[in-house]
Design a protein around this motif. Structure first.
Motif, PDB file in Angstrom:
ATOM      1  N   VAL A   1       1.354 -84.771 -49.016  1.00  0.00           N
ATOM      2  CA  VAL A   1       2.333 -84.378 -50.030  1.00  0.00           C
ATOM      3  C   VAL A   1       2.281 -85.403 -51.161  1.00  0.00           C
ATOM      4  O   VAL A   1       2.573 -86.579 -50.957  1.00  0.00           O
ATOM      5  N   GLU A   2       1.889 -84.946 -52.339  1.00  0.00           N
ATOM      6  CA  GLU A   2       1.865 -85.849 -53.487  1.00  0.00           C
ATOM      7  C   GLU A   2       3.292 -86.239 -53.852  1.00  0.00           C
ATOM      8  O   GLU A   2       4.147 -85.384 -54.047  1.00  0.00           O
ATOM      9  N   ARG A   3       3.521 -87.538 -53.912  1.00  0.00           N
ATOM     10  CA  ARG A   3       4.849 -88.095 -54.177  1.00  0.00           C
ATOM     11  C   ARG A   3       5.849 -87.693 -53.094  1.00  0.00           C
ATOM     12  O   ARG A   3       7.048 -87.537 -53.364  1.00  0.00           O
ATOM     13  N   GLY A   4       5.347 -87.514 -51.878  1.00  0.00           N
ATOM     14  CA  GLY A   4       6.218 -87.205 -50.743  1.00  0.00           C
ATOM     15  C   GLY A   4       6.367 -88.433 -49.866  1.00  0.00           C
ATOM     16  O   GLY A   4       5.385 -89.088 -49.534  1.00  0.00           O
ATOM     17  N   TYR A   5       7.613 -88.718 -49.474  1.00  0.00           N
ATOM     18  CA  TYR A   5       7.885 -89.948 -48.734  1.00  0.00           C
ATOM     19  C   TYR A   5       8.634 -89.657 -47.427  1.00  0.00           C
ATOM     20  O   TYR A   5       9.403 -90.484 -46.950  1.00  0.00           O
ATOM     21  N   ALA A   6       8.392 -88.460 -46.879  1.00  0.00           N
ATOM     22  CA  ALA A   6       9.094 -88.074 -45.650  1.00  0.00           C
ATOM     23  C   ALA A   6       8.126 -87.417 -44.673  1.00  0.00           C
ATOM     24  O   ALA A   6       8.463 -86.460 -43.988  1.00  0.00           O
TER      25      ALA A   6
END
Length: 717
Positions: A182-187
């Motif tokens: 996930v681009e710019r995903g932090y979960a």
């Protein structure tokens, strides 16, 4: 041995019960502890009369049963007809008998097709509560709203609610790739398990739909704006169809990102020129193929001629040519094209903030009626604070939809507690002055200012496959708050925080008051320790995680933080006034005048619009250098205060979520100091001044901070 097994089983059950709290988001449905309210609810909810048997109505009934069981400890009797009093009557207008319909007929004039009515009525001298709307999905929205009344311990006496969404398209943009990164995903990884679809339907897909429906979100873009054409092949469309089938009862339409070069990559054409007849027909045939599978497919989101993505400009065409060609393909099926205005060119590095306006404003009124231009809230890129995007005050003949970023790309990732509805509200309340005073961004977005036919708000999702969905328990509030503001852009963020805390954690005022205050102040704290007084885009390379104001070696000038802060011995800030790039001229005269004048420019935007001397006197009497340093310190102090507030909440909530947030706040405190020290050491080289009294001295050198690398920071793939 047996006793050990029992201990293990007990621990396992205890863990799963606690873990489930994180998973349940704001749909906790915990027991109502207020004895007075619990008694009122039980006395007024003796039975549920469900009218209709569609999949959506079945979902609504199931949700009510789950809510009542959790909050009241019992499920009221499900009835097919009204005999006694104190029933909850649930059904769309078409399923109401004439007597009931007459009681709410005037309310139907107050709502649109997605709006709902919740009303206390008397039927044959018997008290009842009705939840209705013009269709079954509207009823489902009403059911979730009714359950929120119970969750937040509000009274059921004399209910008279008629509520409708103010925007048509309320949509999440998933920047999810087909490999599940996930681009710019932090979960964690993407929710969508493409390998197992279409045959394996994860319970998460259903719970995702429930959560979105509960806050009125009615659309989801499954794939990254940096698009992959493979999603449009039959192999993947079969999988998309399976997700669409899951989401449909919850009123959620599926959308996809369209890679502009798809006719070449998967269609064996030699060009993707939007004026080429073969290309036009290819897209029309592709649209027909998709709608045959998914009759309620929403349409396409397009990123074109931005950051290396292909687009109409590759063929000497413009945004209108590209958007209108795709609009023609989906128009016969009622589809929409959401065309992103996020563009900036390496060939024009004068001022990146001006480029979207320059490329799109001349095309106002030239797009087809099923095209909506998706504009980021600010002219750069989801910074902790930006002035509102000038396009919102410059395209009266074109529908514009807001693009917010729910995922915290530039706000410390899901490590930092930042209540983003405060940011969203600040933007929506900004006055464009397009039609004089009161022409707010919210009125542009909801169509009321220019009477647009299609309206919308998009949010770049912060959702992944982490147990708690968003990586940080409080990041769930940003998903929730986005949905509530997409439904009603005029909601106050403090009301949203109150709803979310009550539904997610506790109705205890001793918990609510301090934690709500902490949430409301959290966004300003992040601005203070990252980018105070209008500084922006000074994050490190690529991952955007920590400070990098020194970065100056990237191939394009506008990728470098030094491009934005322009610190030198004379001062700091980007001159966008008449003496600089004249970006202020892109705003209405009233706004231009405000921003252009150093004396009237709000200090929160000062260094966005002006290059200011280190000795410039701020309104509080401090020099710019001292004021900047004290702002950085204030941000650190605010996080310390947040940490202290949270440490006193342990007795009000479960131990798992308490510990999780406690640890994350410790990280945030350390990283706030990192931001303060790294930035002040760097800028001090130019100011040549000592840190003022009250600002802690750094314990590391500038070279140390410059040496830090984060090659595996999440969300960078």
């Amino acid at each position: 041995m047996t006793s050990l097994r029992f201990v293990f089983l007990f621990l396992l059950i205890s863990f799963s019960t606690l873990a489930q709290k994180d998973y349940k988001l704001w749909l906790q449905y915990t027991a109502v502890n207020n004895a007075v309210m619990a008694s009122e609810y039980k006395n007024n909810l003796k039975g549920i009369v469900v009218l209709g048997n569609s999949e959506t109505i079945k979902v609504a009934q199931k949700e009510l049963q789950a809510g009542f069981l959790g909050m009241l400890g019992n499920i009221p009797q499900i009835k097919s007809e009204i005999k006694e009093e104190n029933n909850l009557i649930v059904g769309a207008a078409s399923s109401l008998n004439p007597e009931i319909k007459k009681l709410v007929s005037s309310d139907f004039d107050k709502i649109n097709n997605e709006g709902f009515i919740i009303k206390s009525v008397s039927i044959q001298n018997k008290k009842q509560i009705i939840i209705t709307g013009k269709n079954d999905v509207a009823v489902l929205y009403g059911v979730f709203s009714f359950l929120r009344i119970l969750q937040t311990n509000k009274s059921l006496k004399n209910l008279n609610i008629a509520d409708s969404p103010k925007t048509n398209i309320r949509i999440l943009n998933h920047w999810d790739n087909l490999d599940r990164t996930v681009e710019r995903g932090y979960a964690g990884f993407s929710l969508w398990n493409w390998q197992k679809l279409p045959d394996f339907i994860d319970q998460r897909y259903i719970d995702y739909a429930r959560a979105n429906a509960s806050i009125g979100i009615n659309g989801t873009v499954l794939t990254n704006v940096n698009a992959n054409a493979l999603i449009l092949t039959p192999q993947y469309l079969e999988k998309v169809e399976a997700l669409a089938n899951v989401f449909r009862p919850y009123g959620i339409k599926v959308y996809l990102t369209a890679r502009f070069s798809a006719p070449i990559e998967i269609g064996n054409l030699k060009t993707a020129d939007p004026k080429d007849l073969e290309v036009m027909n290819w897209w029309k045939n592709k649209a027909t193929e998709i709608y045959k599978r998914i009759p309620d497919f929403g349409g396409f989101l397009v990123k074109a001629n931005s950051e290396g993505q292909p687009g109409p400009q590759n063929y000497g065409r413009d945004h209108v040519d590209g958007a209108n060609m795709l609009a023609d393909a989906v128009a016969p099926f009622g589809g929409v094209i959401m065309w992103r205005a996020f563009v900036y060119s390496e060939h024009d590095a004068n001022d990146r903030a001006k480029q979207a306006y320059a490329e799109f404003q001349p095309y106002d009124g030239k797009f087809k009626e099923n095209v909506i231009i998706q504009v980021k809230n600010g002219a750069i890129d989801f910074q902790p604070r930006e002035p509102f995007h000038p396009l919102f005050g410059a395209m009266p003949k074109t529908p514009l939809m807001m693009e917010f970023q729910i995922t915290q790309e530039y706000l410390g990732f899901s490590t930092h507690l930042v209540f983003l509805p405060k940011l969203f509200q600040e933007v929506l309340e900004s006055d464009t002055y397009q039609k004089g005073k009161g022409s707010t961004v919210a009125k542009v977005v909801d169509g009321s200012l220019h009477h647009n036919k299609i309206t919308g708000i998009a949010g770049v999702a912060n959702i992944g496959n982490d147990l708690n969905w968003t990586g940080h328990p409080f990041a769930q509030a940003n998903w929730y708050g986005f949905g509530r503001l997409a439904w009603n852009p005029y909601l106050d963020s403090e009301v949203i925080a109150d709803e979310w805390l009550r539904s997610t954690f506790s109705n205890d005022e001793n918990f609510l008051k301090p934690v709500k205050k902490m949430m409301m102040e959290s966004r300003e704290a992040v601005v203070d320790y990252m980018t105070p007084l209008g500084l922006h885009h000074i994050m490190d390379t690529g991952h955007h995680y920590g400070p990098g104001p020194w970065v100056s070696n990237l191939s394009r000038p506008e990728w470098n933080p030094v491009y934005y802060h322009k610190a030198d011995k004379n001062g700091i800030g980007f001159d966008r006034s008449k003496t600089g790039t004249n970006a202020t001229a892109q705003y209405a005269p009233e706004v231009e005048k405000l921003f252009d004048n150093l004396q009237t420019c709000p200090e929160k935007d000062l260094l966005w619009f002006h290059h200011v001397s280190w000795d410039y006197k701020l309104k509080n009497g401090q020099t710019l250098w001292n004021g900047l340093a004290l702002k950085y310190q204030e941000g650190v102090d605010e996080v310390a205060a947040m940490r202290n507030v949270w440490n006193k909440t342990e007795k009000y909530i479960d131990s798992e979520r308490f510990s999780e947030v406690q640890m994350l706040l410790e990280i945030q405190y350390k990283e706030a100091k990192w931001w303060r020290d790294a930035c002040l050491l760097y800028f001090q080289q130019y100011s040549g001044k000592e840190l003022p009294s009250g600002v802690e001295k750094p314990t590391q050198t500038l070279d140390y901070f410059k040496s830090l690398k984060f090659p595996f920071a999440p969300g960078n793939g």
